[in-house]
Motif scaffolding. Sequence first.
Motif, PDB file in Angstrom:
ATOM      1  N   GLN A 277      -4.712 -12.249 -48.968  1.00  0.00           N
ATOM      2  CA  GLN A 277      -3.813 -13.360 -49.259  1.00  0.00           C
ATOM      3  C   GLN A 277      -2.384 -13.036 -48.836  1.00  0.00           C
ATOM      4  OE1 GLN A 277      -4.705 -13.880 -53.414  1.00  0.00           O
ATOM      5  NE2 GLN A 277      -6.592 -14.993 -52.979  1.00  0.00           N
ATOM      6  N   VAL A 278      -1.968 -11.784 -49.030  1.00  0.00           N
ATOM      7  CA  VAL A 278      -0.640 -11.379 -48.552  1.00  0.00           C
ATOM      8  C   VAL A 278      -0.601 -11.493 -47.030  1.00  0.00           C
ATOM      9  CG1 VAL A 278       0.990  -9.449 -48.313  1.00  0.00           C
ATOM     10  CG2 VAL A 278      -0.089  -9.900 -50.520  1.00  0.00           C
ATOM     11  N   ARG A 279      -1.649 -11.011 -46.362  1.00  0.00           N
ATOM     12  CA  ARG A 279      -1.706 -11.133 -44.901  1.00  0.00           C
ATOM     13  C   ARG A 279      -1.600 -12.591 -44.468  1.00  0.00           C
ATOM     14  NH1 ARG A 279      -2.171  -6.802 -42.136  1.00  0.00           N
ATOM     15  NH2 ARG A 279      -3.319  -5.001 -42.898  1.00  0.00           N
ATOM     16  N   LEU A 280      -2.262 -13.476 -45.172  1.00  0.00           N
ATOM     17  CA  LEU A 280      -2.224 -14.905 -44.837  1.00  0.00           C
ATOM     18  C   LEU A 280      -0.807 -15.452 -44.958  1.00  0.00           C
ATOM     19  CD1 LEU A 280      -3.881 -17.436 -44.094  1.00  0.00           C
ATOM     20  CD2 LEU A 280      -4.182 -17.814 -46.542  1.00  0.00           C
ATOM     21  N   LEU A 281      -0.121 -15.117 -46.037  1.00  0.00           N
ATOM     22  CA  LEU A 281       1.252 -15.591 -46.231  1.00  0.00           C
ATOM     23  C   LEU A 281       2.210 -15.002 -45.198  1.00  0.00           C
ATOM     24  CD1 LEU A 281       1.464 -15.508 -50.125  1.00  0.00           C
ATOM     25  CD2 LEU A 281       1.429 -17.531 -48.661  1.00  0.00           C
ATOM     26  N   LEU A 282       1.892 -13.809 -44.704  1.00  0.00           N
ATOM     27  CA  LEU A 282       2.719 -13.170 -43.686  1.00  0.00           C
ATOM     28  C   LEU A 282       2.368 -13.656 -42.281  1.00  0.00           C
ATOM     29  CD1 LEU A 282       2.519  -9.445 -44.849  1.00  0.00           C
ATOM     30  CD2 LEU A 282       4.409 -11.029 -45.175  1.00  0.00           C
ATOM     31  N   ASN A 283       1.276 -14.384 -42.169  1.00  0.00           N
ATOM     32  CA  ASN A 283       0.705 -14.750 -40.868  1.00  0.00           C
ATOM     33  C   ASN A 283       0.408 -13.475 -40.064  1.00  0.00           C
ATOM     34  OD1 ASN A 283      -0.317 -16.611 -39.044  1.00  0.00           O
ATOM     35  ND2 ASN A 283       1.595 -16.697 -37.894  1.00  0.00           N
ATOM     36  N   ASP A 284      -0.044 -12.461 -40.769  1.00  0.00           N
ATOM     37  CA  ASP A 284      -0.414 -11.177 -40.179  1.00  0.00           C
ATOM     38  C   ASP A 284      -1.938 -11.094 -40.158  1.00  0.00           C
ATOM     39  OD1 ASP A 284      -0.294  -8.612 -39.175  1.00  0.00           O
ATOM     40  OD2 ASP A 284       0.228  -7.676 -41.081  1.00  0.00           O
ATOM     41  N   VAL A 285      -2.545 -11.965 -39.357  1.00  0.00           N
ATOM     42  CA  VAL A 285      -3.997 -12.113 -39.380  1.00  0.00           C
ATOM     43  C   VAL A 285      -4.675 -11.717 -38.070  1.00  0.00           C
ATOM     44  CG1 VAL A 285      -3.983 -13.861 -41.202  1.00  0.00           C
ATOM     45  CG2 VAL A 285      -3.800 -14.564 -38.810  1.00  0.00           C
ATOM     46  N   ASP A 286      -3.908 -11.295 -37.077  1.00  0.00           N
ATOM     47  CA  ASP A 286      -4.492 -10.848 -35.812  1.00  0.00           C
ATOM     48  C   ASP A 286      -5.008  -9.427 -36.002  1.00  0.00           C
ATOM     49  OD1 ASP A 286      -5.218 -10.098 -33.277  1.00  0.00           O
ATOM     50  OD2 ASP A 286      -3.267 -10.512 -32.357  1.00  0.00           O
ATOM     51  N   GLU A 287      -6.315  -9.301 -36.163  1.00  0.00           N
ATOM     52  CA  GLU A 287      -6.908  -8.008 -36.498  1.00  0.00           C
ATOM     53  C   GLU A 287      -6.694  -6.953 -35.420  1.00  0.00           C
ATOM     54  OE1 GLU A 287     -10.960  -8.760 -37.606  1.00  0.00           O
ATOM     55  OE2 GLU A 287     -10.344 -10.357 -38.955  1.00  0.00           O
ATOM     56  N   ASP A 288      -6.400  -7.372 -34.213  1.00  0.00           N
ATOM     57  CA  ASP A 288      -6.166  -6.415 -33.135  1.00  0.00           C
ATOM     58  C   ASP A 288      -4.716  -5.933 -33.102  1.00  0.00           C
ATOM     59  OD1 ASP A 288      -8.812  -6.600 -32.243  1.00  0.00           O
ATOM     60  OD2 ASP A 288      -8.344  -8.387 -31.052  1.00  0.00           O
ATOM     61  N   ALA A 289      -3.845  -6.587 -33.849  1.00  0.00           N
ATOM     62  CA  ALA A 289      -2.420  -6.225 -33.806  1.00  0.00           C
ATOM     63  C   ALA A 289      -1.737  -6.523 -35.134  1.00  0.00           C
ATOM     64  CB  ALA A 289      -1.730  -6.981 -32.675  1.00  0.00           C
ATOM     65  N   PHE A 290      -2.262  -5.946 -36.228  1.00  0.00           N
ATOM     66  CA  PHE A 290      -1.615  -6.132 -37.522  1.00  0.00           C
ATOM     67  C   PHE A 290      -0.191  -5.600 -37.483  1.00  0.00           C
ATOM     68  CE2 PHE A 290      -5.900  -5.928 -39.855  1.00  0.00           C
ATOM     69  CZ  PHE A 290      -5.953  -7.296 -40.000  1.00  0.00           C
ATOM     70  N   VAL A 291       0.723  -6.302 -38.148  1.00  0.00           N
ATOM     71  CA  VAL A 291       2.096  -5.826 -38.288  1.00  0.00           C
ATOM     72  C   VAL A 291       2.150  -4.752 -39.370  1.00  0.00           C
ATOM     73  CG1 VAL A 291       4.448  -6.488 -38.936  1.00  0.00           C
ATOM     74  CG2 VAL A 291       3.063  -8.012 -37.501  1.00  0.00           C
ATOM     75  N   PHE A 292       1.428  -4.978 -40.463  1.00  0.00           N
ATOM     76  CA  PHE A 292       1.405  -4.055 -41.592  1.00  0.00           C
ATOM     77  C   PHE A 292       0.014  -3.456 -41.753  1.00  0.00           C
ATOM     78  CE2 PHE A 292       4.855  -6.978 -42.717  1.00  0.00           C
ATOM     79  CZ  PHE A 292       5.866  -6.075 -43.032  1.00  0.00           C
ATOM     80  N   THR A 293      -0.034  -2.197 -42.134  1.00  0.00           N
ATOM     81  CA  THR A 293      -1.312  -1.560 -42.444  1.00  0.00           C
ATOM     82  C   THR A 293      -1.766  -2.012 -43.831  1.00  0.00           C
ATOM     83  OG1 THR A 293      -0.324   0.365 -43.526  1.00  0.00           O
ATOM     84  CG2 THR A 293      -0.659   0.489 -41.113  1.00  0.00           C
ATOM     85  N   ASP A 294      -3.034  -1.804 -44.129  1.00  0.00           N
ATOM     86  CA  ASP A 294      -3.533  -2.107 -45.468  1.00  0.00           C
ATOM     87  C   ASP A 294      -2.776  -1.305 -46.521  1.00  0.00           C
ATOM     88  OD1 ASP A 294      -5.372  -3.821 -44.308  1.00  0.00           O
ATOM     89  OD2 ASP A 294      -7.125  -2.562 -44.730  1.00  0.00           O
TER      90      ASP A 294
END
Length: 127
Positions: A11-28
């Motif tokens: 859900q945090v990834r969704l709010l960040l629009n960090d959903v491109d699994e090949d190029a995440f901005v943030f690590t888990d």
Amino acid sequence: MAVDFTTPLGQVRLLLNDVDEDAFVFTDNEINAFLALERGRVKRAAAQAIDSQATNEALALKVLKDHQVQTDGAKLADAMRRHADSLRKQAREDEDADDDGFFFDVVDIVGGNGRPPELTEHPQGWC
């Protein structure tokens, strides 16, 4: 592996629009750290992540102009921070909506002088 949007991390990834699994901005691990800092509150964790990213963008981009292309890190960072503020406002509204309106404060009924409050029964000798 697909992002699971039913989890706080997803859900945090969704709010960040960090959903491109090949190029995440943030690590888990980074997102889990934001969640830990914000006691598991998804919107507040996303706001912290956005603030962190905004600072990085402002430092990295600054103001650059090359032929017809121009970037302005400060403006981008400002827009990102407004987004983070919006998420924090939503989080406050969510938290207020979750509040059932029942709260109380503990009150010291004895007072500083060791005497009971007026109009209460007390042992002989108290005036």
